[in-house]
Design a protein around this motif. Structure first.
Motif, PDB file in Angstrom:
ATOM      1  N   TYR A   1      12.117   1.105 -10.451  1.00 41.64           N
ATOM      2  CA  TYR A   1      11.677   0.594  -9.077  1.00 41.64           C
ATOM      3  C   TYR A   1      10.268   1.060  -9.264  1.00 41.64           C
ATOM      4  CZ  TYR A   1      15.744  -0.984  -6.437  1.00 41.64           C
ATOM      5  OH  TYR A   1      16.670  -1.482  -5.905  1.00 41.64           O
ATOM      6  N   VAL A   2       9.399   0.491  -8.516  1.00 44.70           N
ATOM      7  CA  VAL A   2       7.971   0.966  -8.187  1.00 44.70           C
ATOM      8  C   VAL A   2       7.724   0.889  -6.571  1.00 44.70           C
ATOM      9  CG1 VAL A   2       5.655   0.403  -8.318  1.00 44.70           C
ATOM     10  CG2 VAL A   2       6.997   0.156 -10.265  1.00 44.70           C
ATOM     11  N   GLY A   3       8.066   1.768  -6.205  1.00 42.15           N
ATOM     12  CA  GLY A   3       8.229   1.895  -4.532  1.00 42.15           C
ATOM     13  C   GLY A   3       9.264   1.099  -4.037  1.00 42.15           C
TER      14      GLY A   3
ATOM     15  N   ASP B   1      14.914   4.679 -10.755  1.00 43.47           N
ATOM     16  CA  ASP B   1      14.870   3.834 -12.077  1.00 43.47           C
ATOM     17  C   ASP B   1      14.753   2.336 -12.075  1.00 43.47           C
ATOM     18  OD1 ASP B   1      14.983   3.753 -14.878  1.00 43.47           O
ATOM     19  OD2 ASP B   1      17.139   3.232 -14.969  1.00 43.47           O
TER      20      ASP B   1
ATOM     21  N   CYS C   1      11.934  -3.562  -6.956  1.00 46.09           N
ATOM     22  CA  CYS C   1      12.962  -3.590  -8.232  1.00 46.09           C
ATOM     23  C   CYS C   1      12.546  -4.426  -9.418  1.00 46.09           C
ATOM     24  CB  CYS C   1      14.419  -3.502  -7.872  1.00 46.09           C
ATOM     25  SG  CYS C   1      15.500  -3.275  -9.344  1.00 46.09           S
TER      26      CYS C   1
ATOM     27  N   LEU D   1       6.666   4.934  -2.304  1.00 49.90           N
ATOM     28  CA  LEU D   1       6.008   5.631  -3.293  1.00 49.90           C
ATOM     29  C   LEU D   1       5.905   7.112  -3.128  1.00 49.90           C
ATOM     30  CD1 LEU D   1       2.971   3.285  -3.863  1.00 49.90           C
ATOM     31  CD2 LEU D   1       4.932   3.359  -5.610  1.00 49.90           C
TER      32      LEU D   1
ATOM     33  N   THR E   1      -0.229  10.386  -9.487  1.00 49.35           N
ATOM     34  CA  THR E   1       0.644  10.036  -8.242  1.00 49.35           C
ATOM     35  C   THR E   1      -0.204  10.489  -6.977  1.00 49.35           C
ATOM     36  OG1 THR E   1       2.651  10.648  -9.235  1.00 49.35           O
ATOM     37  CG2 THR E   1       2.648  10.689  -6.946  1.00 49.35           C
TER      38      THR E   1
ATOM     39  N   GLY F   1       1.086   0.508  -7.384  1.00 48.57           N
ATOM     40  CA  GLY F   1       1.921   1.372  -7.622  1.00 48.57           C
ATOM     41  C   GLY F   1       2.145   2.382  -8.922  1.00 48.57           C
ATOM     42  N   ARG F   2       1.967   1.446  -9.944  1.00 41.75           N
ATOM     43  CA  ARG F   2       1.854   2.128 -11.344  1.00 41.75           C
ATOM     44  C   ARG F   2       0.453   2.839 -11.720  1.00 41.75           C
ATOM     45  NH1 ARG F   2       4.400  -2.925 -14.451  1.00 41.75           N
ATOM     46  NH2 ARG F   2       2.450  -3.358 -14.323  1.00 41.75           N
TER      47      ARG F   2
ATOM     48  N   PRO G   1      11.003   8.782  -7.499  1.00 39.71           N
ATOM     49  CA  PRO G   1      11.271   7.546  -8.046  1.00 39.71           C
ATOM     50  C   PRO G   1      12.578   7.255  -8.448  1.00 39.71           C
ATOM     51  CG  PRO G   1      10.135   8.981  -9.697  1.00 39.71           C
ATOM     52  CD  PRO G   1      10.061   9.860  -8.324  1.00 39.71           C
TER      53      PRO G   1
END
Length: 504
Positions: free
Chosen positions: A312-314, A310, A317, A304, A160, A136-137, A308
């Protein structure tokens, strides 16, 4: 030939026998000697073994060790074959099989059944929470899936878009394989497969499988967006599968109690001991574990694509606070208890209230809600509606050297009889009133987990909670003292490097 030595020949024999046994009886675990074989001699070293007289390092064996290991391997193999010979005969006589080989699928068009069998033979890909976060990053952009390589102008565009194309390409490959396994399982589970609600679930899975196979290669943002729209619709269609499967279990329970479904020879009056149908329990464990995995993969991808949040990645948390999740779960459990009894016990939270670690908050909330509402209901029913209730305690434990985050929910609600301890993990066991069960079966909600459900329902709360914990390498366990109370423990891995336990 090919330079294979005597010790390796013994090892290959063990591995071959284990593979055959697992083809015949899928639930048979890989034995320790066979595990040792793979650890000592990887597949590559066995197949591509160079012709040379001596082996160095971990492949070195003395003559005595070779002989002793060979004798042990032979004895182990003979015992395994003897103990399973009758099982092999029984399995081969059955027209259906849960093995990885092709099976005849009923009530499915022949061309679809052929595709299902083709995809069942393909390997599933296990993922971990760390993999989900890194993907995700964008940390894994250089590792695209097979031929879906990001090239040309896309390299110059926003990360993205590249991330979404990479994840969508993986899902386009992976989801049909997982759906095929579940279609085969739904078609083969005894008794339960004949229930109308389970047949409806199978139809949903077959439709999703065929729809995903129609998707073209994802090589542009436009096609990725089209794939996302399709997947979002399928994700919504699967949102109430848990309720539908619960209906199927209720239908089977009614058929058993009415005598329409008979048990095996030797059971009392020929009736099935409903809560202890081990084969159906194993099927439901596989089904729900796989379902959690499918929804995590799809949900992570769809999340995703959203603005976004704060931290979170998808849907993950990176700083999940167990204390905050406990507080939300307490509010929901109190709401449900107040609706049933008019009031609710106090909940005391203590321990590491400042702890944060990466996790999926909705999973933790579901587990805590189930344990808290069980504790509140037991406390009120044990002491009476008009009594002064003892509090329910929630303790959050963690240390710098701990491998797990542990959360304990402790009550004084009278405990659970020891004879019930195995049954509480059964999807087919519940202490709820039959009228409540009928109400839940008629429930037409569009989501699986909701505060609209009663305090006690179809018996799915604890086993589903355990599946959620096990999905990322955790566990849920219960310790009870009959006449006093119950301690329920949630164990969650801190590192997030445990890979999902993919069922066959």
């Amino acid at each position: 030939f090919h330079g294979i030595t005597s010790p390796q020949a013994f090892f290959i024999g063990i591995v071959g026998a284990e593979v055959i046994l697992r083809q015949v009886h899928r639930s048979a675990p890989l034995s320790r000697p066979a595990q040792g074989v793979f650890a000592i001699f990887p597949t590559r070293s066995i197949i591509k073994c160079p012709r040379r007289p001596h082996y160095k390092g971990r492949h070195a064996f003395s003559g005595r060790s070779s002989m002793l290991f060979g004798m042990f391997a032979e004895r182990h193999l003979l015992h395994r074959l003897r103990d399973t010979s009758s099982l092999i005969v029984r399995r081969l006589r059955k027209p259906r099989s849960f093995g990885s080989c092709s099976v005849a699928l009923s009530s499915i068009p022949a061309e679809v059944a052929e595709l299902v069998n083709e995809y069942v033979r393909k390997p599933q890909t296990s993922i971990s929470m760390q993999t989900l976060v890194r993907t995700g990053r964008g940390d894994l952009l250089s590792k695209t899936y097979k031929d879906d390589v990001i090239s040309g102008d896309l390299k110059q565009k926003a990360a993205t878009e590249r991330i979404l194309i990479q994840v969508a390409s993986f899902l386009r490959h992976e989801l049909p394989i997982r759906l095929a396994h579940r279609i085969r399982d739904l078609d083969g589970v005894p008794m339960l497969r004949d229930m109308p609600s389970v047949e409806a679930v199978k139809d949903i899975y077959v439709n999703s499988f065929t729809e995903l196979l129609k998707e073209p290669k994802i090589d542009s943002p436009i096609r990725e967006a089209e794939f996302a729209d399709k997947l979002n619709g399928l994700y919504t269609n699967h949102s109430n599968i848990l309720i539908q499967m619960a209906r199927g279990a209720f239908e089977l329970r009614a058929a058993v109690r009415s005598g329409k479904v008979k048990g095996r020879a030797g059971q009392k009056n020929g009736l099935v001991e409903f809560e202890q149908m081990d084969e159906i329990m194993s099927f439901l464990d596989r089904f729900y574990m796989s379902r959690i995995g499918i929804r995590v993969l799809a949900g992570q991808y769809l999340a995703l694509r959203q603005p976004p949040l704060d931290g979170y990645v998808g849907m993950i948390c990176q700083k999940t606070s167990p204390h905050d999740i406990v507080c939300h779960a307490v509010e929901d459990a109190k709401f449900m208890c107040n609706r049933k009894f008019g009031d609710s016990p106090e909940v005391v939270i203590c321990g590491r209230l400042d702890l944060c670690f990466p996790y999926i908050p909705t999973h933790l909330h579901y587990m805590l809600l189930e344990l808290l509402k069980n504790a509140m209901r037991a406390t009120v029913e044990k002491h009476g509606v008009d009594a002064d209730w003892p509090p329910v305690y929630v303790i959050i434990a963690d240390g710098k050297e701990n491998e797990d985050v542990v959360i304990k929910v402790s009550d004084e609600g009278g405990g659970i009889p020891r004879s019930y301890m195995r049954k509480i993990w059964s999807y087919l066991f519940t202490t709820a009133d039959p009228s409540i069960q009928e109400g839940l079966v008629a429930f037409s909600g569009e989501v699986d987990h909701s505060t609209d459900s009663p305090l006690a329902g179809l018996g799915y709360g604890l086993p589903i909670s355990r599946s959620y914990a096990r999905y990322f390498g955790g566990e849920v366990s219960i310790m009870s003292m009959e006449g006093y109370g119950t301690d329920a423990f949630i164990y969650l891995t801190r590192l997030g490097n445990s890979r999902e336990p993919l069922p066959f």
